[in-house]
Design a protein around this motif. Structure first.
Motif: not given
Length: 115
Positions: A48-50, A110-115
């Motif tokens: 959400r932040e990304r 950062q992992d682009h799929t992390s929540p």
């Protein structure tokens, strides 16, 4: 000043709204929601932040591009406060290139799929 309850990407927020500013704030909320949902629905970004950062960059880019097409050169200067977020916000100069570099540096690892 009144409060306005809004929903952005399915999350509720209560924002301060100046008298007579409800239509403008509602339009801004719809635009942010639409931009964030478009990014989320594309499926490449989950956090959400990304999504919020990418939406903010897209909207800032569109604003600057629009101002450039109208003959306004240089960085965008916001001289009015944003009452829903910071009633006494000072003058801000947005350097989008610098902002993009800083965000890329901060989020690049950062992992682009992390929540």
């Amino acid at each position: 000043m009144k409060q306005l309850e809004v929903s952005i990407m399915g999350q509720s927020y209560i924002l301060a709204c100046p008298d007579g500013g409800q239509a403008v704030l509602s339009a801004a909320v719809r635009q942010v929601d639409r931009e964030m949902c478009t990014i989320r629905d594309a499926g490449r970004v989950k956090a959400r932040e990304r999504i919020a950062v990418l939406a903010a960059l897209n909207l800032a880019y569109s604003l600057i591009e629009h101002r450039t097409l109208e003959g306004h050169a240089g960085p965008v200067q916001i001289t009015e406060s944003a009452p829903a977020l910071a009633p006494s916000m000072p003058l801000i100069t947005i350097d989008v290139d610098h902002l993009v570099r800083r965000i890329d540096a901060a989020l690049g690892e950062q992992d682009h799929t992390s929540p």
